[in-house]
Scaffold this motif. Structure first.
Motif, PDB file in Angstrom:
ATOM      1  N   GLU A 334       0.841  -1.206   0.000  1.00 41.82           N
ATOM      2  CA  GLU A 334       0.000   0.000   0.000  1.00 41.82           C
ATOM      3  C   GLU A 334       0.877   1.257   0.000  1.00 41.82           C
ATOM      4  O   GLU A 334       0.581   2.247  -0.651  1.00 41.82           O
ATOM      5  N   MET A 335       1.992   1.160   0.710  1.00 37.51           N
ATOM      6  CA  MET A 335       2.866   2.327   0.873  1.00 37.51           C
ATOM      7  C   MET A 335       3.704   2.598  -0.369  1.00 37.51           C
ATOM      8  O   MET A 335       3.935   3.748  -0.745  1.00 37.51           O
ATOM      9  N   LEU A 336       4.163   1.509  -1.031  1.00 37.05           N
ATOM     10  CA  LEU A 336       5.185   1.665  -2.077  1.00 37.05           C
ATOM     11  C   LEU A 336       4.808   1.016  -3.408  1.00 37.05           C
ATOM     12  O   LEU A 336       5.621   0.956  -4.312  1.00 37.05           O
ATOM     13  N   GLY A 337       3.599   0.487  -3.495  1.00 37.00           N
ATOM     14  CA  GLY A 337       3.220  -0.217  -4.712  1.00 37.00           C
ATOM     15  C   GLY A 337       3.653  -1.676  -4.642  1.00 37.00           C
ATOM     16  O   GLY A 337       4.292  -2.099  -3.663  1.00 37.00           O
ATOM     17  N   PRO A 338       3.318  -2.451  -5.689  1.00 34.00           N
ATOM     18  CA  PRO A 338       3.589  -3.895  -5.643  1.00 34.00           C
ATOM     19  C   PRO A 338       5.051  -4.192  -5.321  1.00 34.00           C
ATOM     20  O   PRO A 338       5.958  -3.538  -5.846  1.00 34.00           O
ATOM     21  N   LEU A 339       5.257  -5.168  -4.456  1.00 30.31           N
ATOM     22  CA  LEU A 339       6.613  -5.581  -4.058  1.00 30.31           C
ATOM     23  C   LEU A 339       6.774  -7.062  -4.381  1.00 30.31           C
ATOM     24  O   LEU A 339       5.797  -7.816  -4.343  1.00 30.31           O
ATOM     25  N   PRO A 340       7.997  -7.498  -4.673  1.00 30.63           N
ATOM     26  CA  PRO A 340       8.209  -8.939  -4.922  1.00 30.63           C
ATOM     27  C   PRO A 340       8.092  -9.728  -3.617  1.00 30.63           C
ATOM     28  O   PRO A 340       7.904  -9.151  -2.541  1.00 30.63           O
ATOM     29  N   GLU A 341       8.228 -11.044  -3.701  1.00 26.51           N
ATOM     30  CA  GLU A 341       8.318 -11.860  -2.487  1.00 26.51           C
ATOM     31  C   GLU A 341       9.553 -11.400  -1.697  1.00 26.51           C
ATOM     32  O   GLU A 341      10.607 -11.153  -2.294  1.00 26.51           O
ATOM     33  N   PRO A 342       9.457 -11.270  -0.377  1.00 30.47           N
ATOM     34  CA  PRO A 342      10.647 -10.834   0.374  1.00 30.47           C
ATOM     35  C   PRO A 342      11.770 -11.871   0.319  1.00 30.47           C
ATOM     36  O   PRO A 342      11.517 -13.066   0.252  1.00 30.47           O
ATOM     37  N   ASP A 343      13.011 -11.374   0.329  1.00 33.70           N
ATOM     38  CA  ASP A 343      14.169 -12.269   0.363  1.00 33.70           C
ATOM     39  C   ASP A 343      14.456 -12.750   1.772  1.00 33.70           C
ATOM     40  O   ASP A 343      15.229 -13.691   1.957  1.00 33.70           O
ATOM     41  N   GLU A 344      13.875 -12.060   2.772  1.00 28.90           N
ATOM     42  CA  GLU A 344      14.148 -12.438   4.160  1.00 28.90           C
ATOM     43  C   GLU A 344      12.990 -11.958   5.016  1.00 28.90           C
ATOM     44  O   GLU A 344      12.445 -10.873   4.783  1.00 28.90           O
ATOM     45  N   THR A 345      12.596 -12.782   5.973  1.00 29.52           N
ATOM     46  CA  THR A 345      11.652 -12.330   6.999  1.00 29.52           C
ATOM     47  C   THR A 345      12.349 -12.489   8.345  1.00 29.52           C
ATOM     48  O   THR A 345      13.172 -13.396   8.513  1.00 29.52           O
ATOM     49  N   TRP A 346      12.021 -11.625   9.297  1.00 25.52           N
ATOM     50  CA  TRP A 346      12.805 -11.582  10.550  1.00 25.52           C
ATOM     51  C   TRP A 346      11.905 -11.171  11.699  1.00 25.52           C
ATOM     52  O   TRP A 346      11.025 -10.324  11.545  1.00 25.52           O
ATOM     53  N   LEU A 347      12.159 -11.773  12.860  1.00 23.65           N
ATOM     54  CA  LEU A 347      11.486 -11.392  14.109  1.00 23.65           C
ATOM     55  C   LEU A 347      12.546 -11.001  15.117  1.00 23.65           C
ATOM     56  O   LEU A 347      13.535 -11.729  15.298  1.00 23.65           O
ATOM     57  N   GLY A 348      12.366  -9.871  15.788  1.00 23.71           N
ATOM     58  CA  GLY A 348      13.310  -9.435  16.826  1.00 23.71           C
ATOM     59  C   GLY A 348      12.583  -9.055  18.104  1.00 23.71           C
ATOM     60  O   GLY A 348      11.350  -8.914  18.116  1.00 23.71           O
ATOM     61  N   PHE A 349      13.362  -8.865  19.167  1.00 23.26           N
ATOM     62  CA  PHE A 349      12.794  -8.705  20.515  1.00 23.26           C
ATOM     63  C   PHE A 349      13.258  -7.402  21.150  1.00 23.26           C
ATOM     64  O   PHE A 349      14.380  -7.324  21.662  1.00 23.26           O
ATOM     65  N   ARG A 350      12.405  -6.386  21.084  1.00 21.73           N
ATOM     66  CA  ARG A 350      12.766  -5.136  21.776  1.00 21.73           C
ATOM     67  C   ARG A 350      12.685  -5.398  23.283  1.00 21.73           C
ATOM     68  O   ARG A 350      11.670  -5.905  23.760  1.00 21.73           O
ATOM     69  N   PRO A 351      13.736  -5.026  24.016  1.00 23.79           N
ATOM     70  CA  PRO A 351      13.674  -5.198  25.475  1.00 23.79           C
ATOM     71  C   PRO A 351      12.916  -4.024  26.080  1.00 23.79           C
ATOM     72  O   PRO A 351      13.352  -2.877  25.955  1.00 23.79           O
ATOM     73  N   THR A 352      11.769  -4.273  26.711  1.00 24.84           N
ATOM     74  CA  THR A 352      10.898  -3.154  27.098  1.00 24.84           C
ATOM     75  C   THR A 352      10.393  -3.282  28.528  1.00 24.84           C
ATOM     76  O   THR A 352       9.782  -4.286  28.893  1.00 24.84           O
ATOM     77  N   PHE A 353      10.647  -2.252  29.309  1.00 21.98           N
ATOM     78  CA  PHE A 353      10.019  -2.129  30.619  1.00 21.98           C
ATOM     79  C   PHE A 353       8.655  -1.463  30.431  1.00 21.98           C
ATOM     80  O   PHE A 353       8.436  -0.754  29.433  1.00 21.98           O
ATOM     81  N   PRO A 354       7.754  -1.634  31.405  1.00 26.43           N
ATOM     82  CA  PRO A 354       6.404  -1.081  31.214  1.00 26.43           C
ATOM     83  C   PRO A 354       6.367   0.442  31.156  1.00 26.43           C
ATOM     84  O   PRO A 354       5.363   1.007  30.714  1.00 26.43           O
ATOM     85  N   ASP A 355       7.450   1.112  31.562  1.00 26.87           N
ATOM     86  CA  ASP A 355       7.459   2.578  31.439  1.00 26.87           C
ATOM     87  C   ASP A 355       8.305   3.046  30.256  1.00 26.87           C
ATOM     88  O   ASP A 355       8.593   4.236  30.115  1.00 26.87           O
ATOM     89  N   SER A 356       8.695   2.116  29.379  1.00 26.28           N
ATOM     90  CA  SER A 356       9.432   2.456  28.147  1.00 26.28           C
ATOM     91  C   SER A 356      10.753   3.184  28.404  1.00 26.28           C
ATOM     92  O   SER A 356      11.290   3.832  27.507  1.00 26.28           O
ATOM     93  N   LEU A 357      11.271   3.106  29.630  1.00 27.79           N
ATOM     94  CA  LEU A 357      12.582   3.691  29.919  1.00 27.79           C
ATOM     95  C   LEU A 357      13.575   2.541  30.132  1.00 27.79           C
ATOM     96  O   LEU A 357      13.205   1.502  30.678  1.00 27.79           O
TER      97      LEU A 357
END
Ligand SMILES: Cc1cc2nc3c(=O)[nH]c(=O)nc-3n(C[C@H](O)[C@H](O)[C@H](O)COP(=O)(O)OP(=O)(O)OC[C@H]3O[C@@H](n4cnc5c(N)ncnc54)[C@H](O)[C@@H]3O)c2cc1C
Length: 413
Positions: A334-357
């Motif tokens: 939607e943002m950039l028009g048609p895109l090919p199949e991705p070459d890589e998919t990735w999941l990461g883990f933001r370390p987050t306290f409940p007050d975002s500090l």
């Protein structure tokens, strides 16, 4: 292994910056990580040095819209209800921090640290000769609906009041700046002082190479525990014990897995985030472009076009969500028009306290064990300044900016 001044557990952006700051100041430093430097969450992020990013996810609008945000498959925020029910303390504290007064106070603390971010990172970029990995073209945020554009006024005013520079860009000019955008643009803002990193993992690897070249030692092993022995600290690792005068825990979202150091009372959670990489499509944008309603960035980086972002509140060990990856692919098109199949998919883990500090400072259990984790959406940006502050603390010096708000002993709501 014995006789180190400082042991750093975790070689992500935060731990590697800390190791390099400390080694550059002449200390004998050991960095402990079972994985290659920067290969965790620090590798797959949106690459922005987001010095403007002082507004936390905690926001009154989250309180109002949580049921809709968390149940719609078309929302940038996803919530695992079973995870939330297993972690009611974190969830309730997170929601308590969405109150307007708290959100403003948190933004103020983050803005103070972000104002020092470049001063903490630039000396390391110089020492590691990594200038070629840094691009200074600012960051563009676009809103695609009039309603969201109007609702952004308060946040933008708060940013300005907290010292963040931004420029309103006419939608037609935004299109000229980024002709690859296919979204309707209702509003656009440019943050001229923001920079981005061409490859975050390469940046950490460069910092690590400089650390090693200066005599820094790396132990490729998992740390399992820390123990204050009275005048020093012993780290138990899978490769044997390591002894140091001070220990810095910089293991990101996994920091609570290391026994000792008062880990039990620290409400560290994770905001999971995803990316898709399109190797041949870096030309689609010329700088990181954030789509506010979409909750992600499109970033041109060394390896291609990266669509990175969204927030999923779920367990560290839950499998990647096909729904979240599908969301990024659909909204990316939607943002950039048609895109090919991705070459890589990735999941990461933001370390987050409940007050975002983040937690930056001595552990409640020992003045010799320092915490440096919990940088949520801003670890790439704040790694350098965190490393400098933690090195000051390890030397017994007061950092040259206030850090009380980041104390690991604080109340988290
Ligand atoms: C989708 C997404 C987009 C993002 N975009 C941005 C952005 O544009 N700008 C920004 O500033 N931030 C961004 N972030 C946030 C940023 O990536 C993180 O805040 C940052 O990477 C955290 O760094 P870290 O060093 O604390 O943790 P990590 O990178 O997770 O590093 C922790 C290290 O500790 C090691 N470790 C874990 N357990 C142990 C153990 N027991 N013993 C020894 N070592 C251990 C791991 O192997 C790892 O190497 C984004 C995050 C995501 C998920």
């Amino acid at each position: 292994m014995a006789g180190f001044d400082i042991a750093v557990i975790g070689g992500g952006i935060v731990g590697t910056c800390t190791a390099l700051w400390a080694q550059t100041r002449g200390h004998r430093v050991v960095l402990i990580d079972p994985a290659p430097p920067g290969s965790g969450t620090s590798s797959g992020n949106a690459c922005t040095l987001a010095t403007y990013g002082c507004l936390p996810v905690n926001d009154p609008s989250v309180l109002r819209n949580l049921p809709r945000l968390a149940t719609s498959g078309d929302s940038p925020l996803a919530l695992s209800w079973s995870h939330a029910l297993r972690n009611p303390g974190w969830m309730l504290a997170f929601l308590a921090n969405c109150r307007a007064g708290r959100a403003r106070a948190i933004a103020g603390h983050l803005a103070g640290l972000l104002a020092q971010a470049d001063a903490g990172l630039n000396p390391l970029i110089e020492v590691a000769e990594a200038q070629d990995l840094i691009v200074a073209r600012g960051q563009l945020t676009v809103w695609s609906t009039e309603a969201a554009a109007a609702a952004a006024d308060a946040g933008l005013a708060l940013r300005r009041a907290l010292g963040v520079s931004w420029t309103e860009i006419h939608p037609a000019d935004a299109r000229r700046m980024e002709p690859g955008l296919t979204l309707p643009v209702a509003r656009a803002v440019h943050y001229p002082e923001a920079r981005h990193v061409r490859d975050p993992q390469a940046l950490v690897a460069r910092f690590h190479a400089a650390f090693a070249a200066q005599g820094g030692v790396t132990v490729t092993a998992r740390a399992t525990a820390t123990r204050d022995t009275g005048d020093r600290v012993e780290v138990t690792t899978e490769a044997g014990p390591v002894d140091a005068g001070r220990v810095v825990i910089a293991a990101g979202a996994f920091a609570r897995q290391i026994a000792g150091a008062g880990r039990a009372r620290l409400p560290l959670g994770t905001e999971r985030g995803y990316h898709l990489l399109f190797a041949g499509d870096a030309h689609r944008v010329t700088r990181p472009v954030g789509w506010a309603e979409g909750g992600f960035y499109a970033t041109p980086m060394a390896r291609g076009l990266r669509l990175a972002g969204t927030v999923e509140i779920a367990a560290l060990d839950a499998p990647p969500s096909a729904n979240r990856l599908g969301y990024l692919a659909r909204r990316g098109a939607e943002m950039l028009g048609p895109l090919p199949e991705p070459d890589e998919t990735w999941l990461g883990f933001r370390p987050t306290f409940p007050d975002s500090l983040p937690a930056i400072g001595p552990s409640p259990a020992s003045p010799r064990i320092l915490h440096a984790f919990g940088h949520q959406h801003l670890g790439l940006t704040l790694g350098g300044i965190t490393g400098r502050i933690v090195t000051d603390l390890a030397e017994g010096r007061a950092p040259n900016q206030p850090i009380a708000a980041f104390s690991p002993a604080r109340r988290f709501f």
